[in-house]
Design a protein around this motif. Sequence first.
Motif, PDB file in Angstrom:
ATOM      1  N   GLY A   1       0.817  -1.208   0.000  1.00  0.00           N
ATOM      2  CA  GLY A   1       0.000   0.000   0.000  1.00  0.00           C
ATOM      3  C   GLY A   1       0.845   1.249   0.000  1.00  0.00           C
ATOM      4  N   ALA A   2       1.927   1.251   0.789  1.00  0.00           N
ATOM      5  CA  ALA A   2       2.802   2.425   0.851  1.00  0.00           C
ATOM      6  C   ALA A   2       3.480   2.650  -0.494  1.00  0.00           C
ATOM      7  CB  ALA A   2       3.834   2.250   1.957  1.00  0.00           C
ATOM      8  N   THR A   3       3.922   1.569  -1.151  1.00  0.00           N
ATOM      9  CA  THR A   3       4.556   1.696  -2.462  1.00  0.00           C
ATOM     10  C   THR A   3       3.555   2.242  -3.472  1.00  0.00           C
ATOM     11  OG1 THR A   3       5.985  -0.167  -1.960  1.00  0.00           O
ATOM     12  CG2 THR A   3       5.787   0.452  -4.262  1.00  0.00           C
ATOM     13  N   TYR A   4       2.345   1.726  -3.435  1.00  0.00           N
ATOM     14  CA  TYR A   4       1.313   2.198  -4.349  1.00  0.00           C
ATOM     15  C   TYR A   4       1.023   3.669  -4.118  1.00  0.00           C
ATOM     16  CZ  TYR A   4      -3.197   2.844  -6.538  1.00  0.00           C
ATOM     17  OH  TYR A   4      -4.221   3.330  -7.302  1.00  0.00           O
ATOM     18  N   SER A   5       0.974   4.079  -2.869  1.00  0.00           N
ATOM     19  CA  SER A   5       0.684   5.478  -2.562  1.00  0.00           C
ATOM     20  C   SER A   5       1.757   6.398  -3.122  1.00  0.00           C
ATOM     21  CB  SER A   5       0.557   5.685  -1.054  1.00  0.00           C
ATOM     22  OG  SER A   5      -0.553   4.982  -0.561  1.00  0.00           O
ATOM     23  N   CYS A   6       3.012   6.014  -2.990  1.00  0.00           N
ATOM     24  CA  CYS A   6       4.105   6.841  -3.519  1.00  0.00           C
ATOM     25  C   CYS A   6       4.033   6.926  -5.041  1.00  0.00           C
ATOM     26  CB  CYS A   6       5.456   6.284  -3.085  1.00  0.00           C
ATOM     27  SG  CYS A   6       5.761   6.434  -1.320  1.00  0.00           S
ATOM     28  N   GLU A   7       3.784   5.775  -5.671  1.00  0.00           N
ATOM     29  CA  GLU A   7       3.674   5.768  -7.130  1.00  0.00           C
ATOM     30  C   GLU A   7       2.470   6.588  -7.586  1.00  0.00           C
ATOM     31  OE1 GLU A   7       3.455   1.632  -8.023  1.00  0.00           O
ATOM     32  OE2 GLU A   7       5.598   1.313  -7.682  1.00  0.00           O
ATOM     33  N   ARG A   8       1.368   6.432  -6.869  1.00  0.00           N
ATOM     34  CA  ARG A   8       0.176   7.184  -7.228  1.00  0.00           C
ATOM     35  C   ARG A   8       0.394   8.679  -7.035  1.00  0.00           C
ATOM     36  NH1 ARG A   8      -5.897   6.935  -4.737  1.00  0.00           N
ATOM     37  NH2 ARG A   8      -6.737   8.489  -6.148  1.00  0.00           N
TER      38      ARG A   8
ATOM     39  N   THR B   1       0.940  13.828  -9.480  1.00  0.00           N
ATOM     40  CA  THR B   1       1.704  15.063  -9.626  1.00  0.00           C
ATOM     41  C   THR B   1       2.007  15.335 -11.098  1.00  0.00           C
ATOM     42  OG1 THR B   1       2.687  14.749  -7.441  1.00  0.00           O
ATOM     43  CG2 THR B   1       3.804  16.281  -8.926  1.00  0.00           C
ATOM     44  N   VAL B   2       2.434  14.312 -11.814  1.00  0.00           N
ATOM     45  CA  VAL B   2       2.746  14.472 -13.238  1.00  0.00           C
ATOM     46  C   VAL B   2       1.468  14.805 -14.023  1.00  0.00           C
ATOM     47  CG1 VAL B   2       3.544  13.234 -15.298  1.00  0.00           C
ATOM     48  CG2 VAL B   2       4.821  13.053 -13.157  1.00  0.00           C
ATOM     49  N   ASP B   3       0.367  14.126 -13.712  1.00  0.00           N
ATOM     50  CA  ASP B   3      -0.909  14.420 -14.386  1.00  0.00           C
ATOM     51  C   ASP B   3      -1.368  15.850 -14.110  1.00  0.00           C
ATOM     52  OD1 ASP B   3      -0.940  11.848 -15.383  1.00  0.00           O
ATOM     53  OD2 ASP B   3      -2.411  11.098 -13.922  1.00  0.00           O
ATOM     54  N   PHE B   4      -1.218  16.281 -12.871  1.00  0.00           N
ATOM     55  CA  PHE B   4      -1.579  17.650 -12.494  1.00  0.00           C
ATOM     56  C   PHE B   4      -0.761  18.658 -13.293  1.00  0.00           C
ATOM     57  CE2 PHE B   4      -0.640  21.327  -9.753  1.00  0.00           C
ATOM     58  CZ  PHE B   4      -1.909  21.852  -9.637  1.00  0.00           C
ATOM     59  N   ARG B   5       0.552  18.413 -13.396  1.00  0.00           N
ATOM     60  CA  ARG B   5       1.425  19.309 -14.158  1.00  0.00           C
ATOM     61  C   ARG B   5       0.979  19.392 -15.620  1.00  0.00           C
ATOM     62  NH1 ARG B   5       6.228  21.018 -13.020  1.00  0.00           N
ATOM     63  NH2 ARG B   5       7.048  20.482 -15.046  1.00  0.00           N
ATOM     64  N   ARG B   6       0.677  18.244 -16.213  1.00  0.00           N
ATOM     65  CA  ARG B   6       0.230  18.231 -17.615  1.00  0.00           C
ATOM     66  C   ARG B   6      -1.044  19.049 -17.794  1.00  0.00           C
ATOM     67  NH1 ARG B   6       0.948  12.261 -18.064  1.00  0.00           N
ATOM     68  NH2 ARG B   6       3.113  12.022 -18.632  1.00  0.00           N
TER      69      ARG B   6
ATOM     70  N   PRO C   1      10.320  18.663  -7.769  1.00  0.00           N
ATOM     71  CA  PRO C   1      11.442  18.602  -6.838  1.00  0.00           C
ATOM     72  C   PRO C   1      12.515  17.653  -7.373  1.00  0.00           C
ATOM     73  CG  PRO C   1       9.538  17.451  -5.933  1.00  0.00           C
ATOM     74  CD  PRO C   1       9.095  18.128  -7.192  1.00  0.00           C
ATOM     75  N   PRO C   2      13.779  17.897  -7.051  1.00  0.00           N
ATOM     76  CA  PRO C   2      14.856  17.087  -7.622  1.00  0.00           C
ATOM     77  C   PRO C   2      14.860  15.642  -7.142  1.00  0.00           C
ATOM     78  CG  PRO C   2      15.723  18.657  -6.047  1.00  0.00           C
ATOM     79  CD  PRO C   2      14.273  18.967  -6.213  1.00  0.00           C
ATOM     80  N   GLU C   3      14.483  15.395  -5.898  1.00  0.00           N
ATOM     81  CA  GLU C   3      14.491  14.027  -5.401  1.00  0.00           C
ATOM     82  C   GLU C   3      13.181  13.347  -5.758  1.00  0.00           C
ATOM     83  OE1 GLU C   3      14.494  15.917  -1.788  1.00  0.00           O
ATOM     84  OE2 GLU C   3      15.939  17.072  -2.916  1.00  0.00           O
ATOM     85  N   ALA C   4      13.265  12.047  -5.976  1.00  0.00           N
ATOM     86  CA  ALA C   4      12.065  11.278  -6.301  1.00  0.00           C
ATOM     87  C   ALA C   4      11.503  10.634  -5.034  1.00  0.00           C
ATOM     88  CB  ALA C   4      12.397  10.227  -7.357  1.00  0.00           C
ATOM     89  N   LEU C   5      11.407  11.388  -3.972  1.00  0.00           N
ATOM     90  CA  LEU C   5      10.871  10.884  -2.715  1.00  0.00           C
ATOM     91  C   LEU C   5       9.436  11.342  -2.557  1.00  0.00           C
ATOM     92  CD1 LEU C   5      13.927  11.743  -0.439  1.00  0.00           C
ATOM     93  CD2 LEU C   5      13.369   9.530  -1.439  1.00  0.00           C
ATOM     94  N   ALA C   6       8.655  10.603  -1.806  1.00  0.00           N
ATOM     95  CA  ALA C   6       7.235  10.922  -1.650  1.00  0.00           C
ATOM     96  C   ALA C   6       7.032  12.263  -0.964  1.00  0.00           C
ATOM     97  CB  ALA C   6       6.538   9.811  -0.868  1.00  0.00           C
ATOM     98  N   LEU C   7       7.789  12.549   0.068  1.00  0.00           N
ATOM     99  CA  LEU C   7       7.560  13.781   0.820  1.00  0.00           C
ATOM    100  C   LEU C   7       7.769  15.024  -0.047  1.00  0.00           C
ATOM    101  CD1 LEU C   7       6.738  15.002   3.494  1.00  0.00           C
ATOM    102  CD2 LEU C   7       9.119  14.951   4.197  1.00  0.00           C
ATOM    103  N   PRO C   8       8.882  15.137  -0.810  1.00  0.00           N
ATOM    104  CA  PRO C   8       8.991  16.320  -1.677  1.00  0.00           C
ATOM    105  C   PRO C   8       7.873  16.393  -2.722  1.00  0.00           C
ATOM    106  CG  PRO C   8      11.145  15.352  -1.380  1.00  0.00           C
ATOM    107  CD  PRO C   8      10.139  14.399  -0.773  1.00  0.00           C
ATOM    108  N   TYR C   9       7.450  15.248  -3.258  1.00  0.00           N
ATOM    109  CA  TYR C   9       6.351  15.274  -4.213  1.00  0.00           C
ATOM    110  C   TYR C   9       5.072  15.745  -3.547  1.00  0.00           C
ATOM    111  CZ  TYR C   9       8.442  13.279  -8.382  1.00  0.00           C
ATOM    112  OH  TYR C   9       9.177  13.097  -9.505  1.00  0.00           O
ATOM    113  N   MET C  10       4.829  15.275  -2.339  1.00  0.00           N
ATOM    114  CA  MET C  10       3.625  15.673  -1.632  1.00  0.00           C
ATOM    115  C   MET C  10       3.662  17.171  -1.324  1.00  0.00           C
ATOM    116  SD  MET C  10       1.857  14.135   1.798  1.00  0.00           S
ATOM    117  CE  MET C  10       1.761  12.517   1.090  1.00  0.00           C
ATOM    118  N   ARG C  11       4.801  17.641  -0.861  1.00  0.00           N
ATOM    119  CA  ARG C  11       4.949  19.069  -0.562  1.00  0.00           C
ATOM    120  C   ARG C  11       4.809  19.896  -1.839  1.00  0.00           C
ATOM    121  NH1 ARG C  11       9.870  19.197   2.074  1.00  0.00           N
ATOM    122  NH2 ARG C  11       8.803  18.375   3.874  1.00  0.00           N
ATOM    123  N   TYR C  12       5.458  19.433  -2.902  1.00  0.00           N
ATOM    124  CA  TYR C  12       5.366  20.126  -4.192  1.00  0.00           C
ATOM    125  C   TYR C  12       3.917  20.192  -4.666  1.00  0.00           C
ATOM    126  CZ  TYR C  12       5.441  20.736  -9.226  1.00  0.00           C
ATOM    127  OH  TYR C  12       5.180  21.171 -10.497  1.00  0.00           O
TER     128      TYR C  12
END
Length: 190
Positions: A18-25, A30-35, A95-106
């Motif tokens: 579930g945690a892996t899925y959440s990060c991927e999702r 985020t990418v869909d939102f940007r598009r 964000p430069p790192e591919a971590l969930a927290l920077p993506y969530m913050r971004y």
Amino acid sequence: MMNDDDLKSVWQSQADMGATYSCERLERDTVDFRRKIVRRNVQENIAALLVALIFGFYAWVLPEPLMRIGSGLMVLGSLLVLYHLRRRASIRDLPPEALALPYMRYLREELVRQRDAVRDVWLWHILPVVPGMGVFFWGMAQPDPMDFPWRITSVVIVPCIVVAAMNVKAARAFQRQIDQLDQLEEPTGT
């Protein structure tokens, strides 16, 4: 029959999936939102440039001075819309790192920026072109001001009201997404 250790290991493996899925999702969202925002901004840029070009042409060729002044104001209003579109509603780099927290913050920061931009769209997107349209329509009524084109004016006013209402709805949708991200972040912060 499963013992307690087997149940515990099955439960822990599900939590990891579930945690892996959440990060991927989160990354995919985020990418869909940007598009979506980039596509919207490209459309808005094209529309503002077309308005500027058309009314720039009108300012050059129309014989009535008020219509020419109104056209010039429309060009300036469109350029102001372009400026604010870049300043308020542009999308920032990931964000430069591919971590969930920077993506969530971004994603949260971008949702807040977009919510604020669409909530105030009447101020920076509609209001700058109103003076130009008013003067342009007044110029259409010359030489007799009683010939003011009320029907044409309503064709402009109604879409402005619809656009403002659509953006209020979009701001609410952005706020719901922000609230969902805040709920996701709460358990990790405690």
